[in-house]
Scaffold this motif. Structure first.
Motif, PDB file in Angstrom:
ATOM      1  N   TYR A 198       0.839  -1.161  -0.090  1.00 39.89           N
ATOM      2  CA  TYR A 198       0.084   0.082  -0.064  1.00 39.89           C
ATOM      3  C   TYR A 198       0.773   1.038  -0.106  1.00 39.89           C
ATOM      4  O   TYR A 198       0.469   2.383  -0.373  1.00 39.89           O
ATOM      5  CB  TYR A 198      -0.930   0.212   1.184  1.00 39.89           C
ATOM      6  CG  TYR A 198      -0.539   0.106   2.653  1.00 39.89           C
ATOM      7  CD1 TYR A 198      -0.037   1.289   3.043  1.00 39.89           C
ATOM      8  CD2 TYR A 198       0.080  -0.988   3.354  1.00 39.89           C
ATOM      9  CE1 TYR A 198       0.566   1.482   4.183  1.00 39.89           C
ATOM     10  CE2 TYR A 198       0.586  -0.982   4.531  1.00 39.89           C
ATOM     11  CZ  TYR A 198       0.734   0.296   5.031  1.00 39.89           C
ATOM     12  OH  TYR A 198       1.495   0.275   6.413  1.00 39.89           O
ATOM     13  N   ARG A 199       2.257   1.055   0.248  1.00 39.31           N
ATOM     14  CA  ARG A 199       2.844   2.292   0.188  1.00 39.31           C
ATOM     15  C   ARG A 199       3.637   2.667  -1.060  1.00 39.31           C
ATOM     16  O   ARG A 199       3.927   3.800  -1.228  1.00 39.31           O
ATOM     17  CB  ARG A 199       4.207   2.138   1.211  1.00 39.31           C
ATOM     18  CG  ARG A 199       3.897   2.007   2.751  1.00 39.31           C
ATOM     19  CD  ARG A 199       5.188   2.126   3.590  1.00 39.31           C
ATOM     20  NE  ARG A 199       5.097   2.167   4.911  1.00 39.31           N
ATOM     21  CZ  ARG A 199       4.743   1.089   5.620  1.00 39.31           C
ATOM     22  NH1 ARG A 199       5.078  -0.261   5.210  1.00 39.31           N
ATOM     23  NH2 ARG A 199       4.619   1.338   7.083  1.00 39.31           N
ATOM     24  N   GLY A 200       3.597   1.724  -1.923  1.00 35.34           N
ATOM     25  CA  GLY A 200       4.168   1.753  -3.213  1.00 35.34           C
ATOM     26  C   GLY A 200       3.496   1.453  -4.402  1.00 35.34           C
ATOM     27  O   GLY A 200       3.672   1.698  -5.585  1.00 35.34           O
ATOM     28  N   GLU A 201       2.135   0.872  -4.316  1.00 33.15           N
ATOM     29  CA  GLU A 201       1.414   0.348  -5.390  1.00 33.15           C
ATOM     30  C   GLU A 201       0.144   0.829  -5.186  1.00 33.15           C
ATOM     31  O   GLU A 201      -0.390   1.323  -4.178  1.00 33.15           O
ATOM     32  CB  GLU A 201       1.249  -1.156  -5.543  1.00 33.15           C
ATOM     33  CG  GLU A 201       2.584  -1.669  -5.734  1.00 33.15           C
ATOM     34  CD  GLU A 201       2.778  -3.237  -5.737  1.00 33.15           C
ATOM     35  OE1 GLU A 201       2.197  -3.864  -6.940  1.00 33.15           O
ATOM     36  OE2 GLU A 201       2.394  -3.885  -4.654  1.00 33.15           O
ATOM     37  N   ASP A 202      -0.502   1.293  -6.521  1.00 34.43           N
ATOM     38  CA  ASP A 202      -1.997   1.649  -6.563  1.00 34.43           C
ATOM     39  C   ASP A 202      -2.904   0.384  -6.471  1.00 34.43           C
ATOM     40  O   ASP A 202      -2.917  -0.245  -7.407  1.00 34.43           O
ATOM     41  CB  ASP A 202      -2.112   2.556  -7.666  1.00 34.43           C
ATOM     42  CG  ASP A 202      -3.457   3.228  -7.589  1.00 34.43           C
ATOM     43  OD1 ASP A 202      -4.571   2.611  -6.900  1.00 34.43           O
ATOM     44  OD2 ASP A 202      -3.688   4.276  -8.398  1.00 34.43           O
ATOM     45  N   PHE A 203      -3.495   0.438  -5.498  1.00 29.28           N
ATOM     46  CA  PHE A 203      -4.361  -0.822  -5.392  1.00 29.28           C
ATOM     47  C   PHE A 203      -5.536  -0.959  -6.419  1.00 29.28           C
ATOM     48  O   PHE A 203      -5.898  -2.344  -7.006  1.00 29.28           O
ATOM     49  CB  PHE A 203      -5.168  -1.182  -3.947  1.00 29.28           C
ATOM     50  CG  PHE A 203      -5.980  -0.317  -3.494  1.00 29.28           C
ATOM     51  CD1 PHE A 203      -7.460  -0.277  -4.044  1.00 29.28           C
ATOM     52  CD2 PHE A 203      -5.724   0.400  -2.606  1.00 29.28           C
ATOM     53  CE1 PHE A 203      -8.232   0.483  -3.239  1.00 29.28           C
ATOM     54  CE2 PHE A 203      -6.608   1.457  -2.171  1.00 29.28           C
ATOM     55  CZ  PHE A 203      -8.183   1.496  -2.646  1.00 29.28           C
ATOM     56  N   GLY A 252     -10.202  -5.665 -15.870  1.00 28.15           N
ATOM     57  CA  GLY A 252     -10.925  -4.196 -15.778  1.00 28.15           C
ATOM     58  C   GLY A 252     -12.254  -4.483 -15.128  1.00 28.15           C
ATOM     59  O   GLY A 252     -12.944  -3.490 -14.757  1.00 28.15           O
ATOM     60  N   ARG A 253     -12.528  -5.547 -14.821  1.00 28.48           N
ATOM     61  CA  ARG A 253     -13.939  -5.857 -13.906  1.00 28.48           C
ATOM     62  C   ARG A 253     -13.862  -5.309 -12.783  1.00 28.48           C
ATOM     63  O   ARG A 253     -14.914  -4.496 -12.306  1.00 28.48           O
ATOM     64  CB  ARG A 253     -14.275  -7.221 -14.060  1.00 28.48           C
ATOM     65  CG  ARG A 253     -14.567  -7.786 -15.435  1.00 28.48           C
ATOM     66  CD  ARG A 253     -15.111  -9.156 -14.949  1.00 28.48           C
ATOM     67  NE  ARG A 253     -14.254 -10.291 -14.415  1.00 28.48           N
ATOM     68  CZ  ARG A 253     -13.268 -10.804 -14.849  1.00 28.48           C
ATOM     69  NH1 ARG A 253     -12.651 -10.869 -16.138  1.00 28.48           N
ATOM     70  NH2 ARG A 253     -12.635 -11.519 -14.157  1.00 28.48           N
ATOM     71  N   GLY A 254     -12.778  -5.328 -11.967  1.00 33.14           N
ATOM     72  CA  GLY A 254     -12.712  -5.054 -10.570  1.00 33.14           C
ATOM     73  C   GLY A 254     -13.072  -6.060  -9.362  1.00 33.14           C
ATOM     74  O   GLY A 254     -13.411  -7.291  -9.880  1.00 33.14           O
ATOM     75  N   ASP A 271     -12.906   6.719  -2.100  1.00 36.19           N
ATOM     76  CA  ASP A 271     -13.359   6.909  -3.491  1.00 36.19           C
ATOM     77  C   ASP A 271     -12.551   5.884  -4.077  1.00 36.19           C
ATOM     78  O   ASP A 271     -12.816   5.291  -5.263  1.00 36.19           O
ATOM     79  CB  ASP A 271     -12.829   8.129  -3.682  1.00 36.19           C
ATOM     80  CG  ASP A 271     -13.025   8.637  -5.194  1.00 36.19           C
ATOM     81  OD1 ASP A 271     -14.275   8.627  -5.696  1.00 36.19           O
ATOM     82  OD2 ASP A 271     -12.170   8.753  -6.109  1.00 36.19           O
ATOM     83  N   ARG A 272     -11.260   5.507  -3.908  1.00 33.48           N
ATOM     84  CA  ARG A 272     -10.651   4.440  -4.614  1.00 33.48           C
ATOM     85  C   ARG A 272     -11.183   3.122  -4.543  1.00 33.48           C
ATOM     86  O   ARG A 272     -11.034   2.105  -5.367  1.00 33.48           O
ATOM     87  CB  ARG A 272      -9.036   4.377  -4.101  1.00 33.48           C
ATOM     88  CG  ARG A 272      -8.262   5.930  -4.353  1.00 33.48           C
ATOM     89  CD  ARG A 272      -7.195   6.041  -3.571  1.00 33.48           C
ATOM     90  NE  ARG A 272      -6.084   4.944  -4.016  1.00 33.48           N
ATOM     91  CZ  ARG A 272      -5.088   4.474  -3.046  1.00 33.48           C
ATOM     92  NH1 ARG A 272      -5.081   4.797  -1.811  1.00 33.48           N
ATOM     93  NH2 ARG A 272      -4.359   3.698  -3.644  1.00 33.48           N
ATOM     94  N   ASN A 273     -11.872   2.789  -3.304  1.00 33.30           N
ATOM     95  CA  ASN A 273     -12.377   1.545  -3.188  1.00 33.30           C
ATOM     96  C   ASN A 273     -13.490   1.319  -4.326  1.00 33.30           C
ATOM     97  O   ASN A 273     -13.723   0.327  -4.834  1.00 33.30           O
ATOM     98  CB  ASN A 273     -13.021   1.212  -1.847  1.00 33.30           C
ATOM     99  CG  ASN A 273     -11.981   0.909  -0.667  1.00 33.30           C
ATOM    100  OD1 ASN A 273     -10.808   0.090  -1.020  1.00 33.30           O
ATOM    101  ND2 ASN A 273     -12.247   1.300   0.567  1.00 33.30           N
TER     102      ASN A 273
END
Length: 323
Positions: A184-189, A199-201, A215-217
């Motif tokens: 979580y410090r270096g990657e965008d989940f 791309g589905r999520g 918002d990101r969730n």
């Protein structure tokens, strides 16, 4: 993330608890430390009215007394218990409906790590539909007490699992069944989840962060996805784009366990514990789910355990206070 605690830890003599109607008294062997304990110590999470002011939301031990009307339990039974408070004491009175037997293959001390996490995670996921083949769940705080339980339980129920954690806990989360471990410090989940699902999520998100991740969730959720918030380490207030929820048919839930009524309908602690015994305990006995214990600390060093939990150096899994 560091959690600041306030106030000294004070040890004092108190009268032995007495088992009321429908209660038992448990002589405590071990208690687990939860972030709610740190919040209570900081004055931000008082116990429900009428419950013990002593810290401790779960414990394991031996029944030493039975109250009137208790059936199915006997003095001498080894148990673990979901509590509203009191786990740090030598003895605690517990509603019999909040007791669980020590699972097969788990020691009495280890069992203290199970009730709060198992009941909280089960409450958060029990209404989910059966996952589609290959459907992904995202678990935030994957190395914590809730996260380690969630990874295992979701995997056992047929989900692929992605988890956020620090880089030093990557191996722990992977060993529990997380297919993807996101730093979580270096990657965008969001990017990782969308990339892993074409791309589905994610079909489900279990969140312990709250406002700063909301918002990101929602960006990471799939169409018809669901999210349950069980903690708010990243704040309590956020703006929500309701149009996004409507367009993507998102189910957004938030819940706590401590304030639920002892007995009653579907939302009661008694019903949650009954379901956990029926669904989760067999998975533990089969070795598909296990307690994950980061460190065992003598009860007399509870203050040190709190400092450790509130620091960036906190070990993965549960911290146990052992007598």
């Amino acid at each position: 993330m560091r959690f600041e605690v306030e106030g000294p830890m004070e040890w004092a003599d108190a009268p032995d608890p007495v088992a009321g109607e429908g209660e038992v008294v448990v002589e405590v062997a071990a208690a687990a430390v939860n972030r709610a304990d740190l919040m209570q110590r900081a004055g931000k999470y008082p116990p429900p009215a009428g419950e013990s002011e002593v810290l401790g939301l779960e414990c394991s031990g031996t029944i030493v007394a039975l109250g009137e009307g208790v059936e199915g339990w006997a003095v001498g039974d080894e148990v673990c218990a979901l509590l509203a408070g009191g786990g740090y004491a030598e003895r605690v009175a517990v509603p019999a409906t909040q007791l669980l037997p020590v699972p097969e293959g788990v020691t009495l001390v280890e069992a203290a790590a199970l009730p709060e996490a198992a009941c909280t995670v089960w409450s958060a996921i029990r209404d989910l539909p059966e996952p589609e083949p290959g459907e992904l769940a995202l678990v935030h705080g994957g190395s914590g007490g809730m996260g380690t339980m969630a990874i295992q339980l979701l995997r056992a129920l047929g989900w692929r699992v992605a988890a956020t954690a620090s880089a030093r806990h990557r191996e722990l989360c992977a060993s529990l069944g997380a297919e993807l471990v996101i730093d979580y410090r270096g990657e965008d989940f969001v990017d990782v989840v969308l990339g892993a699902t074409d791309g589905r999520g994610a079909g489900f998100v279990l969140d312990v962060i709250g406002a700063s991740y909301l918002d990101r969730n929602l960006q990471a959720l799939a169409l018809d996805g669901a999210m349950t918030v069980i903690a708010v380490q990243g704040g309590t207030k956020a703006e929500v784009d309701l149009r996004r929820l409507m367009q993507r048919r998102v189910t957004l839930r938030a819940m706590t366990l401590r304030a639920r009524p002892r007995t009653g309908g579907r939302g009661s602690k008694a019903e949650v514990v009954r379901q956990v015994r029926e669904v989760v305990w067999p998975l533990i006995a089969a070795g598909e789910v296990k307690p994950v214990i980061g460190e065992r600390v003598p009860l007399a060093e509870a203050a040190r355990a709190h400092e450790l939990m509130g620091s960036p150096e906190a070990p993965g899994g549960k911290l146990l206070l052992v007598r």
